[in-house]
Scaffold this motif. Structure first.
Motif, PDB file in Angstrom:
ATOM      1  N   ASN A 137       4.697 -12.516  23.168  1.00 57.46           N
ATOM      2  CA  ASN A 137       4.544 -11.539  24.256  1.00 57.46           C
ATOM      3  C   ASN A 137       5.839 -10.849  24.651  1.00 57.46           C
ATOM      4  O   ASN A 137       5.800  -9.806  25.302  1.00 57.46           O
ATOM      5  CB  ASN A 137       3.949 -12.230  25.488  1.00 57.46           C
ATOM      6  N   VAL A 138       6.990 -11.424  24.298  1.00 58.88           N
ATOM      7  CA  VAL A 138       8.274 -10.871  24.749  1.00 58.88           C
ATOM      8  C   VAL A 138       9.231 -10.758  23.574  1.00 58.88           C
ATOM      9  O   VAL A 138       9.479 -11.739  22.866  1.00 58.88           O
ATOM     10  CB  VAL A 138       8.907 -11.764  25.844  1.00 58.88           C
ATOM     11  N   HIS A 139       9.755  -9.540  23.380  1.00 57.64           N
ATOM     12  CA  HIS A 139      10.802  -9.319  22.380  1.00 57.64           C
ATOM     13  C   HIS A 139      12.048  -8.880  23.133  1.00 57.64           C
ATOM     14  O   HIS A 139      12.189  -7.703  23.516  1.00 57.64           O
ATOM     15  CB  HIS A 139      10.359  -8.251  21.382  1.00 57.64           C
ATOM     16  N   ALA A 140      12.945  -9.814  23.378  1.00 54.42           N
ATOM     17  CA  ALA A 140      14.101  -9.545  24.234  1.00 54.42           C
ATOM     18  C   ALA A 140      15.307 -10.352  23.779  1.00 54.42           C
ATOM     19  O   ALA A 140      15.176 -11.385  23.119  1.00 54.42           O
ATOM     20  CB  ALA A 140      13.771  -9.870  25.695  1.00 54.42           C
ATOM     21  N   ASP A 179      18.414 -13.036  33.876  1.00 61.64           N
ATOM     22  CA  ASP A 179      17.108 -12.418  34.097  1.00 61.64           C
ATOM     23  C   ASP A 179      15.974 -13.371  33.719  1.00 61.64           C
ATOM     24  O   ASP A 179      16.177 -14.345  32.983  1.00 61.64           O
ATOM     25  CB  ASP A 179      16.962 -11.144  33.268  1.00 61.64           C
ATOM     26  N   LEU A 180      14.772 -13.045  34.157  1.00 65.75           N
ATOM     27  CA  LEU A 180      13.570 -13.737  33.697  1.00 65.75           C
ATOM     28  C   LEU A 180      13.131 -13.099  32.385  1.00 65.75           C
ATOM     29  O   LEU A 180      12.884 -11.896  32.317  1.00 65.75           O
ATOM     30  CB  LEU A 180      12.449 -13.634  34.735  1.00 65.75           C
ATOM     31  N   PHE A 181      13.048 -13.893  31.328  1.00 65.72           N
ATOM     32  CA  PHE A 181      12.687 -13.397  30.006  1.00 65.72           C
ATOM     33  C   PHE A 181      11.200 -13.579  29.705  1.00 65.72           C
ATOM     34  O   PHE A 181      10.765 -13.284  28.591  1.00 65.72           O
ATOM     35  CB  PHE A 181      13.518 -14.114  28.936  1.00 65.72           C
ATOM     36  N   GLY A 182      10.442 -14.074  30.654  1.00 70.32           N
ATOM     37  CA  GLY A 182       9.040 -14.364  30.426  1.00 70.32           C
ATOM     38  C   GLY A 182       8.768 -15.837  30.676  1.00 70.32           C
ATOM     39  O   GLY A 182       9.608 -16.554  31.226  1.00 70.32           O
TER      40      GLY A 182
END
Length: 514
Positions: A176-179, A221-224
């Motif tokens: 769900n997250v590409h960071a 930060d919040l990455f998911g």
């Protein structure tokens, strides 16, 4: 209910999972090594799937050892080997190739061609980095040209690229997250450290499309949230994502400009906090982002040493000169001096201040009475010599005379090395009694990000302690050692690398102060 943080420390040699209490103490730890893959001389790869399976296994085992469940986790943090490049299919979640490790030299010719074409100043002015295969961009370009599925997936919009932190975030969040974070992005040769964005000109130069790259966030930060049901059913926030060397700088609490540390791992990173503005080097140092926190960016200067602790592993595993570190200590005691024997560990080229990817390792100065103890000592001392190279360059570039070097990482546990380092630098070396400084740095940042601690003043420090090593070697002996080292290095450098290093003030024939 008590809360904890789970730190994932994904390094070059293996993965650790650590459970950290709010008082800063490590209450449980699990570790697993992964395979080192050498498909050709100078090439190094890892299996991303194996690494992710190790992350899950060590995370679950660490929670079990701590006697807690995932519901008690305030956050999961990640610190990782930097520059190692991964590409994968966003639909299947499968890598298109083994990860190409930061040590790998397969793109040396490509980087040399760009250098000869005059692109090095452009790369440095945007990214703060050398034009070198050490960094990620040329590795991704190699995959795009050589991995069978790469072009098809790119055309279909299914290809993703990232460093190891991005891979783990993507897997942990169920795709769900590409960071990534600023520190890892700044090690790719594609990220502009001034605009804090992916640089379109750099992407064009290295042939890496912008659309495959991750979103870039601050480390706190919040990455998911975790969403892999094979891991645990609970959604645990992911924060505190940061490259391992910068994490160690934060973990060492080098929060003020001019503070520096050396992390003695597979390679060694000597890193100095330079404050809120980047400091560009003209003599072989790397400008990088130290961290992003609370909406602010801090910068660092770094000297990159490709091989340090790995030279000890090579002497043990490849040459079979000792079996245990206890045996190594006994052999070192048999050779209190190197007797003129030097090991230049250029197995994958040399980093700062030489930056010669084509240099190859050598043992010099051997004579008929040379034995195992001398070669082991030469391997150990090579770490300290490279750090002195780095510190001298850093002092020349910044005008700051270091009064103390903070040390961490596995090789810093060796008292012989740390004493020799203090002697060779002629400064105080403060070795942290906590081995897990990279993990703790990510924990501090993640803890601040999720409110585990409300400010840096709340971060517990009473558990931090240092072992001090004071210099005791006289100047003549110190400089005789160092002169021998520089002659040994000169023997493995190409002529053009020698000329470039000399132009940066690296004299291979004379010792400082002699």
């Amino acid at each position: 209910m008590e809360k904890f943080i789970l730190a994932i420390d994904q390094s070059t040699s293996g993965t650790k999972a650590l459970v950290i209490h709010q008082d800063g103490k490590i209450v449980a730890k699990s570790a697993a090594e992964h395979q080192q893959i050498y498909p050709a001389p100078g090439w190094v790869e890892h299996d991303p799937d194996e690494i992710y399976e190790n992350v899950k296994r060590t995370a679950q085992e660490a929670l079990k050892l701590a006697g807690i469940s995932a519901v008690q986790l305030a956050a999961l943090t990640i610190t990782n080997q930097r520059e190692t490049a991964v590409m994968w299919d966003r639909t299947t979640g499968k890598p298109i190739h083994h990860a190409i490790v930061w040590q790998c030299q397969r793109t040396a010719d490509e980087c040399a061609a760009l250098q000869e074409a005059g692109f090095a100043p452009l790369v440095r002015s945007a990214t703060g980095l050398m034009l070198d295969p050490y960094f990620s961009a040329s590795k991704w370009h190699w995959m795009l040209r050589n991995a069978e599925e790469a072009r098809t997936l790119l055309a279909q919009g299914k290809l993703l690229a990232g460093t190891m932190d991005s891979w783990l975030v993507w897997k942990l969040t169920g795709g769900n997250v590409h960071a990534t974070d600023y520190t890892n992005a700044s090690r790719t040769s594609l990220f502009n450290i001034y605009s804090l964005q992916w640089d379109a000109a750099m992407c064009d130069l290295f042939g890496v499309p912008l659309e495959v790259l991750p979103v870039v966030k601050s480390s706190d930060d919040l990455f998911g949230c975790t969403a892999d049901i094979d891991l645990w059913p609970e959604a645990v926030p992911i924060s505190g994502v940061i490259g391992d060397s910068q994490a160690a700088l934060f973990g060492q609490q080098c929060w003020e400009p001019g503070m520096a540390k050396a992390t003695y791992g597979t390679g060694t990173s000597v890193l100095m906090n330079v404050g809120g503005k980047p400091a560009l080097s003209e003599q072989g140092l790397v400008s990088a982002i130290a961290w992003g926190r609370d909406g602010q960016i801090e910068y660092a200067l770094e000297a990159v040493i490709r091989v340090s602790g790995d030279s000890i592993k090579w002497v043990r595993d490849n040459l079979g000169l000792f079996r245990s570190f206890a045996e190594m200590g006994e052999l070192l005691a048999q050779a209190p001096r190197n007797e003129g024997v030097y090991l230049v560990p250029a197995f994958v080229g040399l980093g700062a201040p030489y930056w010669d990817p084509y240099a190859r390792a050598a043992i010099t100065g051997m004579h008929r009475s040379t034995g195992k103890p001398h070669i082991i000592r030469a391997a150990l001392e090579s770490i300290a010599y490279q750090v002195r190279d780095a510190v001298e360059l850093m002092q020349a570039e910044t005008g700051i005379r270091l009064k103390v070097l903070r040390a961490d990482g596995g090789a810093s546990d060796n008292a012989v090395l740390m004493q020799f380092q203090a002697d060779l630098l002629d400064i105080h070396v403060a070795k942290s009694d906590i081995a897990e400084l990279s993990a703790m740095g990510s924990v501090y940042l993640g803890g601040l990000g999720v409110g585990f601690w409300r400010s840096v003043e709340e971060i517990p420090t009473r558990h931090l302690s240092y072992h001090a090593y004071e210099p005791s070697m006289d100047m003549h002996e110190r400089e005789t050692h160092y002169t021998g080292w520089k002659r040994a290095v000169a023997a493995v450098l190409r002529s053009d690398a020698k000329a470039e290093a000399t132009s940066r003030g690296v004299n291979h024939n004379e010792g400082v102060g002699t």
